[in-house]
Write an enzyme that holds these catalytic residues in place. Structure first.
Site, mmCIF file in Angstrom:
data_model
loop_
_atom_site.group_PDB
_atom_site.id
_atom_site.type_symbol
_atom_site.label_atom_id
_atom_site.label_comp_id
_atom_site.label_asym_id
_atom_site.label_seq_id
_atom_site.Cartn_x
_atom_site.Cartn_y
_atom_site.Cartn_z
ATOM 1 N N ASP A 68 -6.110 -1.377 -5.441
ATOM 2 C CA ASP A 68 -6.075 -0.286 -3.978
ATOM 3 C C ASP A 68 -4.997 -1.120 -3.081
ATOM 4 O O ASP A 68 -5.261 -2.123 -2.775
ATOM 5 C CB ASP A 68 -7.382 0.087 -3.610
ATOM 6 C CG ASP A 68 -7.215 1.320 -2.564
ATOM 7 O OD1 ASP A 68 -6.964 2.035 -3.014
ATOM 8 O OD2 ASP A 68 -7.336 1.066 -1.342
ATOM 9 N N LYS A 70 2.539 1.725 -10.258
ATOM 10 C CA LYS A 70 1.840 0.482 -10.375
ATOM 11 C C LYS A 70 1.589 0.195 -11.787
ATOM 12 O O LYS A 70 1.388 -0.662 -12.040
ATOM 13 C CB LYS A 70 0.090 1.324 -9.854
ATOM 14 C CG LYS A 70 0.119 0.874 -8.335
ATOM 15 C CD LYS A 70 -1.510 1.222 -7.994
ATOM 16 C CE LYS A 70 -1.566 1.736 -6.627
ATOM 17 N NZ LYS A 70 -3.265 1.770 -6.273
ATOM 18 N N PHE A 113 8.765 1.959 -6.478
ATOM 19 C CA PHE A 113 8.117 3.256 -6.212
ATOM 20 C C PHE A 113 7.793 3.369 -4.709
ATOM 21 O O PHE A 113 7.726 2.355 -4.111
ATOM 22 C CB PHE A 113 7.048 3.318 -7.240
ATOM 23 C CG PHE A 113 5.792 2.573 -7.166
ATOM 24 C CD1 PHE A 113 4.535 2.743 -6.198
ATOM 25 C CD2 PHE A 113 5.754 1.222 -7.515
ATOM 26 C CE1 PHE A 113 3.516 2.112 -6.336
ATOM 27 C CE2 PHE A 113 4.775 0.325 -7.523
ATOM 28 C CZ PHE A 113 3.714 0.714 -6.816
ATOM 29 N N HIS A 120 -3.866 5.919 -11.606
ATOM 30 C CA HIS A 120 -3.097 7.269 -11.942
ATOM 31 C C HIS A 120 -1.701 7.061 -11.338
ATOM 32 O O HIS A 120 -0.839 8.175 -11.511
ATOM 33 C CB HIS A 120 -3.730 8.490 -11.592
ATOM 34 C CG HIS A 120 -5.017 8.871 -12.283
ATOM 35 N ND1 HIS A 120 -5.945 8.093 -12.254
ATOM 36 C CD2 HIS A 120 -5.184 9.543 -13.783
ATOM 37 C CE1 HIS A 120 -7.101 8.435 -13.205
ATOM 38 N NE2 HIS A 120 -6.471 9.470 -13.851
ATOM 39 N N HIS A 151 2.958 -8.129 -2.751
ATOM 40 C CA HIS A 151 1.773 -8.232 -2.674
ATOM 41 C C HIS A 151 0.919 -7.991 -3.914
ATOM 42 O O HIS A 151 -0.072 -8.720 -4.091
ATOM 43 C CB HIS A 151 0.999 -6.940 -1.860
ATOM 44 C CG HIS A 151 1.908 -5.593 -2.159
ATOM 45 N ND1 HIS A 151 3.187 -5.577 -2.496
ATOM 46 C CD2 HIS A 151 1.173 -4.341 -2.309
ATOM 47 C CE1 HIS A 151 3.412 -4.331 -2.768
ATOM 48 N NE2 HIS A 151 2.409 -3.438 -2.904
HETATM 49 P P1 ITT Z 1 -4.558 5.086 -7.768
HETATM 50 O O1 ITT Z 1 -5.515 5.277 -6.670
HETATM 51 O O2 ITT Z 1 -4.395 6.102 -9.009
HETATM 52 O O3 ITT Z 1 -4.294 3.739 -8.339
HETATM 53 P P2 ITT Z 1 -2.595 5.939 -5.688
HETATM 54 O O4 ITT Z 1 -1.268 6.112 -5.663
HETATM 55 O O5 ITT Z 1 -3.473 6.924 -5.208
HETATM 56 O O6 ITT Z 1 -3.020 5.564 -7.217
HETATM 57 P P3 ITT Z 1 -3.707 3.908 -3.631
HETATM 58 O O7 ITT Z 1 -4.661 4.670 -3.101
HETATM 59 O O8 ITT Z 1 -3.904 2.449 -3.899
HETATM 60 O O9 ITT Z 1 -2.787 4.361 -4.940
HETATM 61 O O10 ITT Z 1 -2.543 4.038 -2.532
HETATM 62 C C1 ITT Z 1 -1.609 3.084 -2.564
HETATM 63 C C2 ITT Z 1 -0.118 3.594 -1.943
HETATM 64 O O11 ITT Z 1 0.630 2.604 -1.538
HETATM 65 C C3 ITT Z 1 0.456 4.121 -3.251
HETATM 66 O O12 ITT Z 1 0.583 5.336 -3.537
HETATM 67 C C4 ITT Z 1 2.082 3.776 -2.856
HETATM 68 O O13 ITT Z 1 2.757 4.527 -2.205
HETATM 69 C C5 ITT Z 1 1.888 2.843 -1.881
HETATM 70 N N1 ITT Z 1 2.097 1.294 -2.488
HETATM 71 C C6 ITT Z 1 1.243 0.540 -3.138
HETATM 72 N N2 ITT Z 1 1.983 -0.629 -3.587
HETATM 73 C C7 ITT Z 1 3.276 -0.397 -3.510
HETATM 74 C C8 ITT Z 1 4.391 -0.835 -3.937
HETATM 75 O O14 ITT Z 1 4.507 -2.105 -4.396
HETATM 76 N N3 ITT Z 1 5.607 -0.560 -3.347
HETATM 77 C C9 ITT Z 1 5.777 0.784 -2.778
HETATM 78 N N4 ITT Z 1 4.624 1.473 -2.297
HETATM 79 C C10 ITT Z 1 3.361 0.918 -2.635
#
Ligand code: ITT
Length: 337
Positions: A210, A154, A296, A150, A324
């Protein structure tokens, strides 16, 4: 362009076949699939075949029905796993490159092999997995999949990574699915939970990501709780400030004291319950104040090793090359596309 992916057979040659049979069978523990005394022993090795030939006999094979001759006295041999559609594509590909098809064999028990020669004269085969009664390897190619996220940032990156591979991706949000609660304490656990939840609801293959930021000086925090640090409103400026405050409280002022990495764990869940994981990491340091409006989440404060720009300043394609998510995707592409 079509590309060779998985090796289906590896062939080794041994004039002293009984000794080699003992080594691979008893010492390495491979089960024998088929053998002809003095001539060949075929072993099953997980999803591949290891073929042992007596080169004196295999290189002098002269029948024009079975495989073309190959052996250490003549030519080596490799076989790449291919689907029926890929075999057709390979045939066309070789025709356009002016490479002669040496032979096409339709095996009595089912399945087809296509043989060519490499410039050194080695025998190169492309064959369906079923010639060895092995199942086709899974692929996401030309499939419709649900992207179980969501997070719009991503989703954008995942769509860009998937679109060149003929994968149609729909988001969990557009299908009206809610977000499952992330109750696990590991990236793998949460990625699985999200992917399985979406796969079960959609009846389609689902892909979840994740990810999180792990800061060395904070003992790996926020880690799996990275999104939570942004609160229910997902306020990323606040989340970055929180990380910065904790670093300042520790007096972490130099890049060496502000080391961090992003982790991405992708989970692919198949509708019948199987799951696969692919992981990628990027190391760097955290800068302050945040820089750039691209990307983001925590991108504006993360500077990858060897770079001067933050992920928030970087061109998105460049971020993907080292990120990553880009690295985890590279592994997924190798295995499933
Ligand atoms: P979903 O679970 O719906 O996929 P989420 O935002 O809750 O969305 P996560 O639980 O995996 O996702 O949280 C990962 C967080 O890490 C995400 O909200 C970002 O703030 C951060 N993050 C992950 N990848 C990133 C990136 O490429 N650049 C910047 N921040 C990132």
């Amino acid at each position: 362009m079509i590309k060779a992916r998985h090796i289906l057979e590896t062939v080794l040659y041994a004039e002293d076949l009984p000794s080699a049979r003992r080594f691979y069978g008893e010492v390495l523990g491979l089960p024998v699939y088929q053998e002809v005394a003095g001539r060949l022993v075929f072993f099953r090795c997980a999803a591949q075949m290891l073929l042992l030939f007596n080169p004196k006999l295999s290189s002098s094979q002269s029948s024009d029905k079975g495989p073309p001759a190959h052996g250490t006295n003549g030519n080596g041999h490799v076989c790449f796993r291919s689907t029926v559609d890929e075999l057709k594509a390979w045939q066309k590909h070789f025709e356009t490159h002016g490479i002669a098809i040496e032979r096409i064999v339709d095996w009595p028990d089912g399945g087809r092999s296509l043989y060519i020669r490499d410039p050194a004269g080695n025998s190169v085969e492309f064959a369906e997995s079923r010639i060895w009664h092995l199942p086709e390897l899974k692929t996401l190619k030309n499939q419709k999949i649900v992207v179980a996220t969501h997070n719009q940032g991503k989703l954008r990156e995942i769509n860009e990574l998937l679109s060149p591979h003929g994968v149609t991706a729909v988001s969990a949000g557009s299908l009206g699915f809610d977000e499952p609660e992330e109750t696990e304490s590991t990236f793998t656990g949460n990625a699985k939970l999200k992917a399985v939840y979406a796969a079960e609801r959609a009846g389609l293959v689902a892909l979840a990501d994740d990810s999180g930021l792990c800061v060395e000086a904070l003992n790996g925090d926020p880690g799996v709780y990275t999104a939570n640090w942004a609160g229910p409103e997902r306020d990323w400026s606040m989340a970055m400030r929180l990380v910065e405050e904790k670093l300042q409280a520790l007096g972490a002022a130099t890049p060496e004291k502000r080391r961090a990495n992003f982790n991405c764990t992708l989970c692919v869940a198949w509708p019948h319950g199987e799951v696969q994981f692919f992981e990628g990491r990027v190391y760097g340091h955290l800068t302050w104040p945040p820089r750039g409006t691209r990307g983001f989440g925590y991108d504006p404060m993360f500077v990858p090793d060897g770079e001067t720009q933050s992920f928030g300043e970087m061109d998105p394609a460049r971020k993907t090359l080292m990120s990553h998510r880009g690295r985890a995707f590279g592994k997924l592409v190798d295995a499933l596309l």
